[in-house]
Scaffold this active site. Structure first.
Site, PDB file in Angstrom:
ATOM      1  N   SER A 156       0.862  -1.279   0.028  1.00 47.54           N
ATOM      2  CA  SER A 156      -0.040   0.137  -0.056  1.00 47.54           C
ATOM      3  C   SER A 156       0.782   1.176  -0.008  1.00 47.54           C
ATOM      4  CB  SER A 156      -0.905  -0.169   0.959  1.00 47.54           C
ATOM      5  OG  SER A 156      -1.629  -1.252   1.205  1.00 47.54           O
ATOM      6  N   CYS A 196      -2.332  -5.608   2.052  1.00 53.05           N
ATOM      7  CA  CYS A 196      -3.853  -5.578   2.004  1.00 53.05           C
ATOM      8  C   CYS A 196      -4.558  -6.249   0.943  1.00 53.05           C
ATOM      9  CB  CYS A 196      -3.964  -4.028   1.815  1.00 53.05           C
ATOM     10  SG  CYS A 196      -5.519  -3.387   1.450  1.00 53.05           S
ATOM     11  N   CYS A 218      -6.650  -6.713   3.982  1.00 52.40           N
ATOM     12  CA  CYS A 218      -7.982  -6.146   4.143  1.00 52.40           C
ATOM     13  C   CYS A 218      -9.319  -6.744   2.889  1.00 52.40           C
ATOM     14  CB  CYS A 218      -7.734  -4.566   3.865  1.00 52.40           C
ATOM     15  SG  CYS A 218      -6.519  -3.881   4.417  1.00 52.40           S
ATOM     16  N   LYS A 241     -10.256 -10.449   3.482  1.00 51.42           N
ATOM     17  CA  LYS A 241     -10.860 -10.413   4.811  1.00 51.42           C
ATOM     18  C   LYS A 241     -12.337  -9.759   4.648  1.00 51.42           C
ATOM     19  CE  LYS A 241     -10.947  -6.924   7.091  1.00 51.42           C
ATOM     20  NZ  LYS A 241      -9.809  -6.284   8.108  1.00 51.42           N
ATOM     21  N   LYS A 242     -12.356  -8.780   4.061  1.00 51.33           N
ATOM     22  CA  LYS A 242     -13.597  -8.198   4.016  1.00 51.33           C
ATOM     23  C   LYS A 242     -14.420  -9.151   3.069  1.00 51.33           C
ATOM     24  CE  LYS A 242     -16.305  -4.456   4.375  1.00 51.33           C
ATOM     25  NZ  LYS A 242     -16.641  -3.304   3.567  1.00 51.33           N
ATOM     26  N   TYR A 291      -7.464  -7.675  16.247  1.00 51.93           N
ATOM     27  CA  TYR A 291      -8.443  -7.570  15.413  1.00 51.93           C
ATOM     28  C   TYR A 291      -8.473  -8.462  14.448  1.00 51.93           C
ATOM     29  CZ  TYR A 291      -5.873  -5.255  11.430  1.00 51.93           C
ATOM     30  OH  TYR A 291      -4.912  -5.144  10.465  1.00 51.93           O
ATOM     31  N   GLU A 338     -11.462 -10.774  13.624  1.00 46.83           N
ATOM     32  CA  GLU A 338     -12.316 -10.864  12.577  1.00 46.83           C
ATOM     33  C   GLU A 338     -12.261 -12.380  11.825  1.00 46.83           C
ATOM     34  OE1 GLU A 338     -11.190  -6.418  11.106  1.00 46.83           O
ATOM     35  OE2 GLU A 338     -10.062  -7.960  10.346  1.00 46.83           O
ATOM     36  N   ARG A 375       2.394  -9.189  14.443  1.00 51.92           N
ATOM     37  CA  ARG A 375       3.111  -9.188  13.006  1.00 51.92           C
ATOM     38  C   ARG A 375       4.505  -8.567  13.346  1.00 51.92           C
ATOM     39  NH1 ARG A 375       0.331  -9.818   8.537  1.00 51.92           N
ATOM     40  NH2 ARG A 375       1.186  -8.465   7.405  1.00 51.92           N
ATOM     41  N   HIS A 433     -33.408   9.898   9.056  1.00 51.35           N
ATOM     42  CA  HIS A 433     -34.198   8.885   9.647  1.00 51.35           C
ATOM     43  C   HIS A 433     -34.653   7.976   8.402  1.00 51.35           C
ATOM     44  CE1 HIS A 433     -36.572   7.004  12.844  1.00 51.35           C
ATOM     45  NE2 HIS A 433     -37.640   7.239  12.216  1.00 51.35           N
ATOM     46  N   GLU A 475     -27.790   7.892  12.428  1.00 47.43           N
ATOM     47  CA  GLU A 475     -28.347   9.078  12.974  1.00 47.43           C
ATOM     48  C   GLU A 475     -28.518   9.116  14.712  1.00 47.43           C
ATOM     49  OE1 GLU A 475     -32.862   9.547  13.157  1.00 47.43           O
ATOM     50  OE2 GLU A 475     -33.076   7.254  12.833  1.00 47.43           O
TER      51      GLU A 475
HETATM   52  P1  FAD Z   1       2.596  -4.229   2.893  1.00 46.21           P
HETATM   53  O1  FAD Z   1       1.440  -4.228   2.194  1.00 46.21           O
HETATM   54  O2  FAD Z   1       2.870  -5.298   3.841  1.00 46.21           O
HETATM   55  O3  FAD Z   1       3.724  -4.325   1.412  1.00 46.21           O
HETATM   56  C1  FAD Z   1       5.133  -4.628   1.807  1.00 46.21           C
HETATM   57  C2  FAD Z   1       5.438  -5.410   0.907  1.00 46.21           C
HETATM   58  O4  FAD Z   1       6.956  -5.237   0.536  1.00 46.21           O
HETATM   59  C3  FAD Z   1       5.128  -6.836   0.640  1.00 46.21           C
HETATM   60  O5  FAD Z   1       4.737  -7.235  -0.653  1.00 46.21           O
HETATM   61  C4  FAD Z   1       6.600  -7.611   1.066  1.00 46.21           C
HETATM   62  O6  FAD Z   1       6.300  -8.822   0.515  1.00 46.21           O
HETATM   63  C5  FAD Z   1       7.406  -6.839   0.238  1.00 46.21           C
HETATM   64  N1  FAD Z   1       8.808  -7.304   0.709  1.00 46.21           N
HETATM   65  C6  FAD Z   1       9.154  -6.861   2.182  1.00 46.21           C
HETATM   66  N2  FAD Z   1      10.241  -7.053   2.299  1.00 46.21           N
HETATM   67  C7  FAD Z   1      10.907  -7.003   1.037  1.00 46.21           C
HETATM   68  C8  FAD Z   1      12.195  -6.825   0.407  1.00 46.21           C
HETATM   69  N3  FAD Z   1      13.386  -6.835   1.188  1.00 46.21           N
HETATM   70  N4  FAD Z   1      12.197  -6.505  -0.717  1.00 46.21           N
HETATM   71  C9  FAD Z   1      11.347  -6.505  -1.595  1.00 46.21           C
HETATM   72  N5  FAD Z   1      10.210  -6.663  -1.169  1.00 46.21           N
HETATM   73  C10 FAD Z   1       9.951  -6.907   0.039  1.00 46.21           C
HETATM   74  N6  FAD Z   1      -5.758  -2.327   7.082  1.00 46.21           N
HETATM   75  C11 FAD Z   1      -6.671  -1.491   6.817  1.00 46.21           C
HETATM   76  O7  FAD Z   1      -6.492  -0.598   6.838  1.00 46.21           O
HETATM   77  N7  FAD Z   1      -8.083  -2.164   7.128  1.00 46.21           N
HETATM   78  C12 FAD Z   1      -8.245  -3.591   7.193  1.00 46.21           C
HETATM   79  O8  FAD Z   1      -9.450  -3.782   7.049  1.00 46.21           O
HETATM   80  C13 FAD Z   1      -6.983  -4.291   7.312  1.00 46.21           C
HETATM   81  N8  FAD Z   1      -7.385  -5.759   7.354  1.00 46.21           N
HETATM   82  C14 FAD Z   1      -6.220  -6.372   7.717  1.00 46.21           C
HETATM   83  C15 FAD Z   1      -6.285  -7.738   7.740  1.00 46.21           C
HETATM   84  C16 FAD Z   1      -5.237  -8.716   7.789  1.00 46.21           C
HETATM   85  C17 FAD Z   1      -5.624 -10.001   7.883  1.00 46.21           C
HETATM   86  C18 FAD Z   1      -3.951  -7.996   7.592  1.00 46.21           C
HETATM   87  C19 FAD Z   1      -2.843  -8.963   7.778  1.00 46.21           C
HETATM   88  C20 FAD Z   1      -3.830  -6.789   7.655  1.00 46.21           C
HETATM   89  C21 FAD Z   1      -4.936  -5.915   7.594  1.00 46.21           C
HETATM   90  N9  FAD Z   1      -5.020  -4.537   7.254  1.00 46.21           N
HETATM   91  C22 FAD Z   1      -5.960  -3.666   7.278  1.00 46.21           C
HETATM   92  C23 FAD Z   1      -3.238  -3.910   7.509  1.00 46.21           C
HETATM   93  C24 FAD Z   1      -2.710  -3.512   6.113  1.00 46.21           C
HETATM   94  O9  FAD Z   1      -2.904  -4.648   5.358  1.00 46.21           O
HETATM   95  C25 FAD Z   1      -1.516  -3.051   6.220  1.00 46.21           C
HETATM   96  O10 FAD Z   1      -1.549  -1.722   7.245  1.00 46.21           O
HETATM   97  C26 FAD Z   1      -0.800  -2.410   4.675  1.00 46.21           C
HETATM   98  O11 FAD Z   1      -0.796  -3.488   3.936  1.00 46.21           O
HETATM   99  C27 FAD Z   1       0.612  -1.651   5.132  1.00 46.21           C
HETATM  100  O12 FAD Z   1       1.160  -1.425   4.016  1.00 46.21           O
HETATM  101  P2  FAD Z   1       2.508  -1.457   3.768  1.00 46.21           P
HETATM  102  O13 FAD Z   1       2.966  -0.728   2.546  1.00 46.21           O
HETATM  103  O14 FAD Z   1       3.364  -0.947   5.186  1.00 46.21           O
HETATM  104  O15 FAD Z   1       3.266  -2.966   3.508  1.00 46.21           O
END
Ligand code: FAD
Length: 528
Positions: free
Chosen positions: A57, A94, A99, A102-103, A234, A238, A323, A501, A506
């Site tokens: 993300s 995500c 997310c 899961k959703k 959470y 969930e 995590r 309403h 509300e």
């Molecule tokens: P990530 O999205 O984790 O991306 C990091 C990427 O970097 C991954 O692809 C990884 O493989 C890659 N990577 C790691 N190390 C290296 C490396 N050395 N070289 C190259 N690539 C690498 N958030 C919400 O807002 N709403 C929700 O409903 C929600 N539900 C969730 C449900 C679950 C089950 C989980 C596990 C998480 C949920 N989250 C939710 C949290 C959300 O997914 C994270 O906050 C978000 O994805 C974080 O984004 P990021 O960019 O930090 O890392």
């Protein structure tokens, strides 16, 4: 010429987020000096303006915004398979294992409930309603694959170079990776660490061999069956919620408290609601071992607070105990980047690490909310500061969130306990109410846990500090009020807002009973 090279102002620096505090400002001016110095160097010193490590993300948002502003950007993304062998495509947690799946599974469970409700609304539904895990899993995975594909196309169209390789620092200005084509060394002016995190396993016999995590669940080839979910954050709640909604037995093992960090009154209501829905809870319990029986079942042994030992057999053991940030693999020492807390997270000021040209966003940041929109927003704002002459920083306060349990819990701002410890119990007012969603009447659904509260300052207009809501569509309810909090919402303003309403949102405009008054917060009637 890209705007960051011409130094033209392309972003409004006044309106968004908090501006730098004095100490942060100093850090920011150091970057400016540093970037000028870097600007002075021959352009050929670097292959890229920005190399992003992690295509999730935060990383993708920053990369796309940076290229929009004319920067030359590469994104490295690599997924290490889980112990079970699960792996996935571009897009991060995500999209692939967070997310989105899961959703979708939460929605599948809600639909099951809706089918039952439909009967009381006159729909002729047969008695033999069944659900196919395989069909759901395939549909979810097909959607994920399509998002992976769209993400790749988008990067190609924007001319962001995508490299499917694990990034490791070789020195402070070089990242090394191995791709199918061999070793590559990438030199960049700025680096962005956006590696996110992965689920932890407990250090007990059998955990890694026989347990799974959320990284495996959404693509599990077999139906999960009777499942124990270890961890009551959470993610654990969930997963337990949608599993029970899909018809599986679900037990949650809680070490200390449910939903740590959330308002505890609300967290306990969520647990009570889930118990009513059939989820079992093992309070104050710690797993000791997992073993595989000849029957193929998994035997879990645990102890409770009194050190009594118990065991039971399950089809699936799901660990949701927290995590870990993926920094160990990065060789951060080589680049001089310091880690904080438990030694894994990057402690950054305005996303800037102690090494001025190395930044971090998303779940890898120390003491910041681990949420997709947080990572995206911070990544985008950072790119604008680096390449768009913006000075707008990310505001990590008052970020709304929702726990997608069967009855959802949405919240923004302070919990009651944090507000009390920050301002003193005598200086806060807590308004609360139970309510009856109109659509619950005909199917006679349980309304015991439909509850909301507003935490406000006691004096003056009563500035709202936190809003908490348990009910259907809680995320949709809370989102708009989160904008209100950003605009310094007060109880006066809330109470003088005319509601829509009949909606459940509300209820926030009808709320008027304080906890301090001791009056009954149960609803009198629906329409007065
Ligand atoms: P990530 O999205 O984790 O991306 C990091 C990427 O970097 C991954 O692809 C990884 O493989 C890659 N990577 C790691 N190390 C290296 C490396 N050395 N070289 C190259 N690539 C690498 N958030 C919400 O807002 N709403 C929700 O409903 C929600 N539900 C969730 C449900 C679950 C089950 C989980 C596990 C998480 C949920 N989250 C939710 C949290 C959300 O997914 C994270 O906050 C978000 O994805 C974080 O984004 P990021 O960019 O930090 O890392």
């Amino acid at each position: 010429m890209p705007c960051w090279k011409s130094k033209s102002k392309s972003y409004d620096t006044k309106s968004e987020g908090k501006q730098n505090s004095d100490s942060n400002y100093q850090r920011s001016s150091e970057v400016k000096k540093d970037s000028k110095r870097i600007n002075g160097e021959a352009k050929s010193d670097y292959d890229y303006d920005l190399v992003v490590i992690g295509g999730g993300s935060g990383g993708l948002a920053a990369a796309k915004e940076a290229t929009n502003l004319g920067a030359k950007v590469a994104v490295l993304d690599y997924v290490t398979p889980t112990p079970l062998g699960t792996k996935w495509g571009l897009g991060g947690t995500c999209v692939n294992v967070g997310c989105i799946p899961k959703k979708l599974m939460h929605q599948a469970a809600l639909l099951g409930e809706a089918i039952h409700d439909a009967k009381s609304y006159g729909w002729q539904v047969g008695d033999n309603i069944s659900h196919s895990w395989e069909a759901l899993k395939d549909a979810v995975q097909a959607h994920i694959k399509s998002v992976n594909w769209v993400t790749r196309v988008e990067l190609r169209d924007k001319k962001v170079e995508y490299i499917n390789g694990l990034g490791t620092f070789k020195d402070a200005h070089t990242v090394q990776t191995i791709t199918k084509q061999g070793e590559r060394l990438l030199k960049a002016r700025y680096f962005l660490i956006a590696v996110g995190g992965r689920p932890r396993y407990p250090d007990i016999p059998g955990a890694v061999e026989y347990g799974i995590t959320s990284d495996d669940l959404f693509s599990l080839d077999r139906a999960p069956g009777k499942t124990v979910i270890i961890g009551a954050g959470y993610i654990g709640l969930e997963c337990a919620g949608f599993l029970v909604g899909l018809g599986y037995e679900a037990t949650v093992m809680i070490r200390s408290v449910p939903l740590r960090g959330f308002d505890q009154q609300m967290a306990n209501i969520i647990v009570a609601e889930m118990e009513d829905k059939g989820v079992k809870f093992l309070q104050k319990s710690i797993p000791k071992s997992v073993e595989k029986l000849d029957s193929g079942k998994l035997k879990v042994t645990w102890t409770n607070e009194a050190q009594q030992e118990f065991s039971d057999e399950f089809d699936t053991i799901l660990f949701a105990i927290g995590r870990r940030a993926l920094t160990k693999e990065l060789n951060l020492d080589t680049a001089g980047v310091k880690v904080a807390g438990d030694g894994e997270k990057v402690d950054a000021v305005n996303e800037q690490s102690n090494v001025p040209h190395i930044y971090a966003v998303g779940d890898v940041l120390y003491k910041k909310p681990e949420l997709t929109p947080v990572a995206i927003h911070a990544g985008r704002l950072l790119a604008r500061r680096l390449f768009g002459n913006s000075t707008v920083n990310m505001d990590y306060e008052n970020v709304a969130t929702t726990v997608f349990t069967p009855l959802e819990y949405g919240a923004v701002g302070l919990s009651e306990e944090t507000a009390a410890s920050r301002y003193g119990e005598d200086n806060i007012e807590v308004y609360h109410a139970y309510y009856k969603p109109t659509e619950f009447f005909i199917p006679q659904k349980n309304i015991r846990h439909c509850y909301l509260k507003v935490v406000a300052l006691r004096e003056g207009d009563q500035k709202v500090l936190g809003l908490h809501f348990i009910g259907p569509q809680a995320g949709e309810v809370i989102q708009g009020f989160a904008a209100g909090i950003k605009c310094n919402l007060t109880m006066n303003a809330l109470m003088s807002t005319v509601g829509i309403h009949p909606t459940i949102a509300e209820e926030f405009t009808r709320i008027n009973i304080t906890k301090r008054s001791g009056k009954d917060p149960n609803p009198a009637s629906c329409c007065s």
